[in-house]
Write a protein that holds these residues in place. Structure first.
Motif, PDB file in Angstrom:
ATOM      1  N   THR A 264     -90.156  76.718  10.935  1.00 58.23           N
ATOM      2  CA  THR A 264     -89.055  77.484  11.506  1.00 58.23           C
ATOM      3  C   THR A 264     -89.452  78.953  11.573  1.00 58.23           C
ATOM      4  OG1 THR A 264     -88.082  77.659   9.287  1.00 58.23           O
ATOM      5  CG2 THR A 264     -87.245  75.922  10.717  1.00 58.23           C
ATOM      6  N   SER A 265     -88.946  79.658  12.587  1.00 57.75           N
ATOM      7  CA  SER A 265     -89.292  81.076  12.721  1.00 57.75           C
ATOM      8  C   SER A 265     -88.046  81.918  12.870  1.00 57.75           C
ATOM      9  CB  SER A 265     -90.218  81.297  13.926  1.00 57.75           C
ATOM     10  OG  SER A 265     -89.500  81.190  15.139  1.00 57.75           O
ATOM     11  N   ALA A 266     -88.230  83.210  12.702  1.00 58.74           N
ATOM     12  CA  ALA A 266     -87.155  84.171  12.890  1.00 58.74           C
ATOM     13  C   ALA A 266     -87.006  84.468  14.385  1.00 58.74           C
ATOM     14  CB  ALA A 266     -87.458  85.435  12.098  1.00 58.74           C
ATOM     15  N   GLY A 267     -86.430  85.608  14.719  1.00 58.87           N
ATOM     16  CA  GLY A 267     -86.067  85.878  16.096  1.00 58.87           C
ATOM     17  C   GLY A 267     -87.197  86.283  17.028  1.00 58.87           C
ATOM     18  N   VAL A 268     -87.051  85.934  18.289  1.00 57.58           N
ATOM     19  CA  VAL A 268     -87.839  86.376  19.441  1.00 57.58           C
ATOM     20  C   VAL A 268     -89.342  86.318  19.168  1.00 57.58           C
ATOM     21  CG1 VAL A 268     -87.963  88.102  21.266  1.00 57.58           C
ATOM     22  CG2 VAL A 268     -85.866  87.870  19.954  1.00 57.58           C
ATOM     23  N   ALA A 269     -89.973  87.489  18.931  1.00 57.70           N
ATOM     24  CA  ALA A 269     -91.430  87.539  18.816  1.00 57.70           C
ATOM     25  C   ALA A 269     -91.973  86.746  17.635  1.00 57.70           C
ATOM     26  CB  ALA A 269     -91.899  88.988  18.725  1.00 57.70           C
ATOM     27  N   ALA A 270     -91.131  86.431  16.652  1.00 57.85           N
ATOM     28  CA  ALA A 270     -91.606  85.603  15.537  1.00 57.85           C
ATOM     29  C   ALA A 270     -92.003  84.217  16.022  1.00 57.85           C
ATOM     30  CB  ALA A 270     -90.523  85.501  14.458  1.00 57.85           C
ATOM     31  N   GLY A 271     -91.463  83.790  17.176  1.00 57.48           N
ATOM     32  CA  GLY A 271     -91.906  82.540  17.766  1.00 57.48           C
ATOM     33  C   GLY A 271     -93.366  82.617  18.194  1.00 57.48           C
ATOM     34  N   VAL A 272     -93.790  83.793  18.676  1.00 58.70           N
ATOM     35  CA  VAL A 272     -95.198  84.010  19.009  1.00 58.70           C
ATOM     36  C   VAL A 272     -96.037  83.938  17.743  1.00 58.70           C
ATOM     37  CG1 VAL A 272     -96.871  85.617  19.999  1.00 58.70           C
ATOM     38  CG2 VAL A 272     -94.576  85.438  20.999  1.00 58.70           C
ATOM     39  N   ASP A 273     -95.565  84.590  16.683  1.00 57.15           N
ATOM     40  CA  ASP A 273     -96.281  84.555  15.405  1.00 57.15           C
ATOM     41  C   ASP A 273     -96.471  83.116  14.932  1.00 57.15           C
ATOM     42  OD1 ASP A 273     -96.335  87.394  15.155  1.00 57.15           O
ATOM     43  OD2 ASP A 273     -94.275  87.362  14.431  1.00 57.15           O
TER      44      ASP A 273
ATOM     45  N   VAL B 148    -101.319  90.346  22.112  1.00 59.28           N
ATOM     46  CA  VAL B 148    -100.440  90.456  20.947  1.00 59.28           C
ATOM     47  C   VAL B 148    -101.314  90.459  19.698  1.00 59.28           C
ATOM     48  CG1 VAL B 148     -98.472  89.320  22.055  1.00 59.28           C
ATOM     49  CG2 VAL B 148    -100.147  87.944  20.796  1.00 59.28           C
ATOM     50  N   PRO B 149    -100.819  90.977  18.579  1.00 60.31           N
ATOM     51  CA  PRO B 149    -101.603  90.922  17.345  1.00 60.31           C
ATOM     52  C   PRO B 149    -101.740  89.494  16.854  1.00 60.31           C
ATOM     53  CG  PRO B 149     -99.400  91.729  16.893  1.00 60.31           C
ATOM     54  CD  PRO B 149     -99.529  91.675  18.385  1.00 60.31           C
ATOM     55  N   PRO B 150    -102.908  89.118  16.309  1.00 59.91           N
ATOM     56  CA  PRO B 150    -103.087  87.754  15.809  1.00 59.91           C
ATOM     57  C   PRO B 150    -102.184  87.428  14.642  1.00 59.91           C
ATOM     58  CG  PRO B 150    -104.978  89.123  15.245  1.00 59.91           C
ATOM     59  CD  PRO B 150    -104.131  89.921  16.179  1.00 59.91           C
ATOM     60  N   TRP B 151    -101.751  88.419  13.890  1.00 62.71           N
ATOM     61  CA  TRP B 151    -100.734  88.235  12.858  1.00 62.71           C
ATOM     62  C   TRP B 151    -100.065  89.577  12.610  1.00 62.71           C
ATOM     63  CZ3 TRP B 151    -105.861  88.749  11.465  1.00 62.71           C
ATOM     64  CH2 TRP B 151    -106.166  89.757  10.543  1.00 62.71           C
ATOM     65  N   ARG B 152     -98.853  89.526  12.104  1.00 59.91           N
ATOM     66  CA  ARG B 152     -98.115  90.750  11.780  1.00 59.91           C
ATOM     67  C   ARG B 152     -97.866  90.815  10.288  1.00 59.91           C
ATOM     68  NH1 ARG B 152     -92.768  91.354  14.883  1.00 59.91           N
ATOM     69  NH2 ARG B 152     -92.681  89.074  14.830  1.00 59.91           N
ATOM     70  N   ASP B 153     -97.889  92.013   9.762  1.00 57.67           N
ATOM     71  CA  ASP B 153     -97.646  92.214   8.342  1.00 57.67           C
ATOM     72  C   ASP B 153     -96.169  92.048   8.019  1.00 57.67           C
ATOM     73  OD1 ASP B 153    -100.316  92.914   8.144  1.00 57.67           O
ATOM     74  OD2 ASP B 153     -99.896  95.042   8.437  1.00 57.67           O
ATOM     75  N   GLY B 154     -95.910  91.581   6.813  1.00 56.69           N
ATOM     76  CA  GLY B 154     -94.559  91.596   6.279  1.00 56.69           C
ATOM     77  C   GLY B 154     -93.640  90.561   6.883  1.00 56.69           C
ATOM     78  N   GLY B 155     -92.339  90.801   6.773  1.00 58.79           N
ATOM     79  CA  GLY B 155     -91.354  89.846   7.232  1.00 58.79           C
ATOM     80  C   GLY B 155     -90.245  90.520   8.004  1.00 58.79           C
ATOM     81  N   GLN B 156     -89.053  89.888   8.032  1.00 61.55           N
ATOM     82  CA  GLN B 156     -87.940  90.418   8.809  1.00 61.55           C
ATOM     83  C   GLN B 156     -87.341  91.676   8.215  1.00 61.55           C
ATOM     84  OE1 GLN B 156     -85.131  87.742  10.914  1.00 61.55           O
ATOM     85  NE2 GLN B 156     -85.843  86.205   9.431  1.00 61.55           N
TER      86      GLN B 156
END
Length: 339
Positions: free
Chosen positions: A168-177, A201-209
């Motif tokens: 499960t993912s958070a909103g919008v761009a988190a689906g890309v993550d 897009v970045p291959p991964w993003r730091d942190g969370g929501q």
């Protein structure tokens, strides 16, 4: 990869578009998975979009989408992705799921990988698929979700949750993550990084929501931890301490820790570990360096420390990770999975 994926064919992803689907999120899976290729340029995934009855569905953006597939596309899917829609259109816990949606979900074979973006987690929860399991959703609807589904172990602070066969993912761009994470899980960092570059897009993003939750904007004069994060990334081999990072940022330990968490969504220690894990993964995939040298270059000091951190974060040892993602014939990817 799903155990249903047959050798010699791409992994099949079915995107289930429900009434009122958010148009941006509808295109995430086809875009990300569609850019994943093997070394010979062959597609690693086959992605189709379907609806519960094969008919067009309206989107949140004032237009409708005509699809080529009905619920039969779910029959042989290896992964099913559900993009979000307004809760009133099928994801409301109070109203339950519509009969056509229940029938469509019943066609999904046991063991098929299920993925939800944003508020589509309401669908999985309303179907009873998240009971007793960890999950996330958009932070704005987290309290509503928690009240409706108290049996789900909700964590609204993260960008996505990987619980094996349900993600499960958070909103919008988190689906890309999340989709990039799946490509990385299936085929390794090199393929995922290539996909990320293609999608810009970045291959991964730091942190969370936590870094995106609405809060008062700091005064322009307030210092940021960004320069210290960049400084630390150049020194991952060194045994960096929280005190050294705070000194570099010219802040007290307490101020630095608080500001770092506000900006990144996690603690400095966890962030450092995540960056070092990524370095180690890259070295394990792209080189034949001994494990102890990989550990040193990634900043873990010893092979034992690297093993402990990789088992904690990824659930596998460095040696097992290397076996999974290096020198494996492409056909083997269809039936291999991270153990």
């Amino acid at each position: 990869m799903s155990s249903f994926t047959a050798p010699g064919r791409p992994h099949r992803v079915a995107v289930l578009a429900l009434e009122g689907v958010y148009s941006f999120e509808l295109g995430i899976a086809p875009r990300v998975f569609g850019n994943a290729e093997d070394a010979a340029g062959r597609p690693l995934y086959e992605t189709v979009v379907c609806t519960v009855d094969g008919r067009p569905v309206r989107t949140d953006a004032g237009f409708s989408v005509a699809v080529e597939h009905g619920p039969e596309a779910l029959d042989d899917a290896d992964t099913v992705v559900i993009p979000p829609m307004p809760p009133r259109d099928g994801a409301s816990a109070a109203d339950g799921l519509s009969a056509p949606l229940v029938a469509a979900l019943a066609r999904v074979r046991p063991g098929t990988r299920l993925v939800s973006f944003c508020s589509a987690s309401f669908v999985l929860a309303a179907a009873g698929l998240l009971d007793g399991r960890p999950a996330t959703t958009h932070w704005q609807v987290a309290e509503e979700f928690r009240r409706a589904f108290p049996r789900v172990r909700l964590d609204e602070d993260v960008l996505f949750v990987d619980d094996g066969d349900i993600l499960t993912s958070a909103g919008v761009a988190a689906g890309v993550d999340l989709c990039l994470h799946l490509v990385r899980r299936d085929h390794g960092s090199a393929v995922a990084n290539h996909v990320a570059r293609r999608c810009v897009v970045p291959p991964w993003r730091d942190g969370g929501q936590a870094q995106y939750i609405e809060r008062p904007v700091p005064e322009p004069t307030v210092a940021t931890t960004a320069p210290t994060r960049a400084w630390a990334l150049e020194r991952l081999q060194e045994p960096l301490t929280l005190g050294e990072m705070a000194d570099h940022a010219r802040m007290s330990l307490r101020t630095f820790t608080r500001r770092f968490r506000d900006e990144v969504g996690t603690t400095p220690g966890r962030w450092l570990t995540a960056q070092r894990i990524e370095v180690a993964r890259h070295l394990l995939e792209s080189s034949d360096l001994p494990i102890d040298l990989v550990a040193h270059r990634a900043g873990f000091g010893t092979a034992n420390s690297l093993r402990q951190h990789m088992r904690s974060v990824l659930g596998v040892s460095p040696a097992a990770y290397r076996r999974t993602f290096t020198a494996v014939p492409q056909e083997a990817f269809a039936t291999s999975s991270v153990s």
